[in-house]
Design a protein around this motif. Structure first.
Motif, PDB file in Angstrom:
ATOM      1  N   ALA A  53      12.211 -29.264  -4.397  1.00 38.43           N
ATOM      2  CA  ALA A  53      12.071 -29.203  -2.937  1.00 38.43           C
ATOM      3  C   ALA A  53      10.625 -29.445  -2.514  1.00 38.43           C
ATOM      4  N   LYS A  54       9.682 -28.806  -3.176  1.00 35.89           N
ATOM      5  CA  LYS A  54       8.258 -28.964  -2.830  1.00 35.89           C
ATOM      6  C   LYS A  54       7.788 -30.388  -3.096  1.00 35.89           C
ATOM      7  N   SER A  55       8.325 -31.027  -4.131  1.00 33.85           N
ATOM      8  CA  SER A  55       7.892 -32.390  -4.457  1.00 33.85           C
ATOM      9  C   SER A  55       8.282 -33.387  -3.368  1.00 33.85           C
ATOM     10  N   LEU A  56       9.237 -33.020  -2.518  1.00 37.28           N
ATOM     11  CA  LEU A  56       9.679 -33.897  -1.431  1.00 37.28           C
ATOM     12  C   LEU A  56       8.778 -33.796  -0.203  1.00 37.28           C
ATOM     13  N   GLY A  57       7.935 -32.776  -0.179  1.00 34.88           N
ATOM     14  CA  GLY A  57       7.019 -32.591   0.947  1.00 34.88           C
ATOM     15  C   GLY A  57       7.618 -31.702   2.025  1.00 34.88           C
ATOM     16  N   ASP A  58       6.746 -31.071   2.781  1.00 32.97           N
ATOM     17  CA  ASP A  58       7.170 -30.147   3.839  1.00 32.97           C
ATOM     18  C   ASP A  58       8.010 -30.834   4.910  1.00 32.97           C
ATOM     19  N   SER A  59       7.708 -32.083   5.194  1.00 29.69           N
ATOM     20  CA  SER A  59       8.427 -32.783   6.266  1.00 29.69           C
ATOM     21  C   SER A  59       9.892 -33.039   5.928  1.00 29.69           C
ATOM     22  N   SER A  60      10.264 -32.929   4.658  1.00 30.62           N
ATOM     23  CA  SER A  60      11.664 -33.155   4.272  1.00 30.62           C
ATOM     24  C   SER A  60      12.565 -32.010   4.715  1.00 30.62           C
ATOM     25  N   GLY A  61      11.993 -30.815   4.861  1.00 31.45           N
ATOM     26  CA  GLY A  61      12.799 -29.647   5.203  1.00 31.45           C
ATOM     27  C   GLY A  61      13.607 -29.111   4.043  1.00 31.45           C
ATOM     28  N   ALA A  62      13.459 -29.710   2.871  1.00 32.53           N
ATOM     29  CA  ALA A  62      14.244 -29.315   1.694  1.00 32.53           C
ATOM     30  C   ALA A  62      13.921 -27.893   1.271  1.00 32.53           C
ATOM     31  N   SER A  63      14.911 -27.242   0.699  1.00 36.34           N
ATOM     32  CA  SER A  63      14.704 -25.907   0.158  1.00 36.34           C
ATOM     33  C   SER A  63      15.655 -25.694  -1.011  1.00 36.34           C
ATOM     34  N   ALA A  64      15.451 -24.578  -1.699  1.00 43.08           N
ATOM     35  CA  ALA A  64      16.294 -24.236  -2.848  1.00 43.08           C
ATOM     36  C   ALA A  64      16.854 -22.836  -2.664  1.00 43.08           C
ATOM     37  N   ILE A  65      18.051 -22.662  -3.163  1.00 38.52           N
ATOM     38  CA  ILE A  65      18.729 -21.368  -3.125  1.00 38.52           C
ATOM     39  C   ILE A  65      19.277 -21.111  -4.519  1.00 38.52           C
ATOM     40  N   HIS A  66      19.063 -19.895  -5.008  1.00 36.94           N
ATOM     41  CA  HIS A  66      19.587 -19.533  -6.323  1.00 36.94           C
ATOM     42  C   HIS A  66      21.053 -19.120  -6.194  1.00 36.94           C
ATOM     43  N   ALA A  67      21.873 -19.642  -7.088  1.00 32.07           N
ATOM     44  CA  ALA A  67      23.270 -19.210  -7.176  1.00 32.07           C
ATOM     45  C   ALA A  67      23.802 -19.555  -8.554  1.00 32.07           C
ATOM     46  N   GLU A  68      24.602 -18.662  -9.091  1.00 37.06           N
ATOM     47  CA  GLU A  68      25.347 -18.928 -10.318  1.00 37.06           C
ATOM     48  C   GLU A  68      26.765 -19.249  -9.863  1.00 37.06           C
ATOM     49  N   LEU A  69      27.135 -20.501  -9.952  1.00 31.45           N
ATOM     50  CA  LEU A  69      28.378 -20.963  -9.344  1.00 31.45           C
ATOM     51  C   LEU A  69      29.637 -20.522 -10.070  1.00 31.45           C
ATOM     52  N   THR A  70      29.490 -19.798 -11.161  1.00 36.54           N
ATOM     53  CA  THR A  70      30.667 -19.194 -11.801  1.00 36.54           C
ATOM     54  C   THR A  70      31.047 -17.898 -11.092  1.00 36.54           C
ATOM     55  N   ARG A  71      30.212 -17.456 -10.166  1.00 36.75           N
ATOM     56  CA  ARG A  71      30.455 -16.215  -9.418  1.00 36.75           C
ATOM     57  C   ARG A  71      30.818 -16.546  -7.972  1.00 36.75           C
ATOM     58  N   PRO A  72      32.053 -16.289  -7.585  1.00 36.06           N
ATOM     59  CA  PRO A  72      32.465 -16.597  -6.208  1.00 36.06           C
ATOM     60  C   PRO A  72      31.572 -15.982  -5.141  1.00 36.06           C
ATOM     61  N   ASP A  73      31.078 -14.767  -5.363  1.00 38.76           N
ATOM     62  CA  ASP A  73      30.189 -14.148  -4.371  1.00 38.76           C
ATOM     63  C   ASP A  73      28.893 -14.932  -4.218  1.00 38.76           C
ATOM     64  N   ASP A  74      28.352 -15.471  -5.320  1.00 42.39           N
ATOM     65  CA  ASP A  74      27.152 -16.301  -5.235  1.00 42.39           C
ATOM     66  C   ASP A  74      27.415 -17.550  -4.400  1.00 42.39           C
ATOM     67  N   CYS A  75      28.590 -18.137  -4.580  1.00 42.20           N
ATOM     68  CA  CYS A  75      28.947 -19.333  -3.803  1.00 42.20           C
ATOM     69  C   CYS A  75      28.968 -19.008  -2.315  1.00 42.20           C
ATOM     70  N   ARG A  76      29.630 -17.912  -1.977  1.00 43.69           N
ATOM     71  CA  ARG A  76      29.721 -17.499  -0.572  1.00 43.69           C
ATOM     72  C   ARG A  76      28.335 -17.204   0.004  1.00 43.69           C
ATOM     73  N   LEU A  77      27.541 -16.473  -0.750  1.00 41.05           N
ATOM     74  CA  LEU A  77      26.197 -16.125  -0.263  1.00 41.05           C
ATOM     75  C   LEU A  77      25.312 -17.364  -0.105  1.00 41.05           C
ATOM     76  N   ALA A  78      25.454 -18.327  -0.991  1.00 46.13           N
ATOM     77  CA  ALA A  78      24.659 -19.558  -0.887  1.00 46.13           C
ATOM     78  C   ALA A  78      25.008 -20.311   0.394  1.00 46.13           C
ATOM     79  N   VAL A  79      26.290 -20.436   0.687  1.00 44.05           N
ATOM     80  CA  VAL A  79      26.718 -21.125   1.903  1.00 44.05           C
ATOM     81  C   VAL A  79      26.228 -20.364   3.134  1.00 44.05           C
ATOM     82  N   GLU A  80      26.354 -19.049   3.109  1.00 41.50           N
ATOM     83  CA  GLU A  80      25.872 -18.245   4.240  1.00 41.50           C
ATOM     84  C   GLU A  80      24.361 -18.419   4.437  1.00 41.50           C
TER      85      GLU A  80
END
Length: 135
Positions: free
Chosen positions: A49-76
């Motif tokens: 995300a940082k390599s794309l520059g601030d103007s990209s608006g990119a970000s990262a969110i941690h989630a372990e996609l084998t866990r349904p709650d992580d999936c829900r929390l990532a979308v939220e």
């Protein structure tokens, strides 16, 4: 100069911190999208995300996609940060980081063997789009 095809659209990319997923993130950003990297390695996701520059608006969110709650929390969290989701690239996979060690077809089958096929494949193939669709 013409407007970029995906200008301002928010796109989730699972597994976007390396490999093909990172490439997808870079193409989306180049076309004007705001990529949100969902990764089980937050440090790598933030690096991309940082390599794309601030103007990209990119970000990262941690989630372990084998866990349904992580999936829900990532979308939220995406909805909290950006207020919308315009696209989803479901790129995460069970072979992430494993392809360099695979030398035989049987090793590919081992990667896909239960319980991985039931926990990981179903989790990110069904849960993430299902949570996304509910929003």
């Amino acid at each position: 100069m013409s407007e970029k095809v995906l200008s301002g659209q928010t796109a989730i990319v699972t597994g976007g911190s390396r490999g093909i997923g990172e490439g997808i993130v870079r193409v989306l950003a180049a076309e004007g999208a705001v990529p949100v990297i969902i990764s089980n390695d937050l440090e790598e996701g933030e690096r991309v995300a940082k390599s794309l520059g601030d103007s990209s608006g990119a970000s990262a969110i941690h989630a372990e996609l084998t866990r349904p709650d992580d999936c829900r929390l990532a979308v939220e969290e995406v909805l909290r940060r950006y207020g919308r989701i315009d696209g989803l690239v479901n790129n995460a996979g069970v072979n992430d980081g494993q392809t360099d060690r695979i030398t035989k077809y049987g090793e590919v089958l081992e990667l896909m063997a239960p319980p991985l096929s039931t926990s990981r494949l179903v989790a990110f193939t069904v849960t993430v789009p299902a949570v996304f669709a509910k929003k």
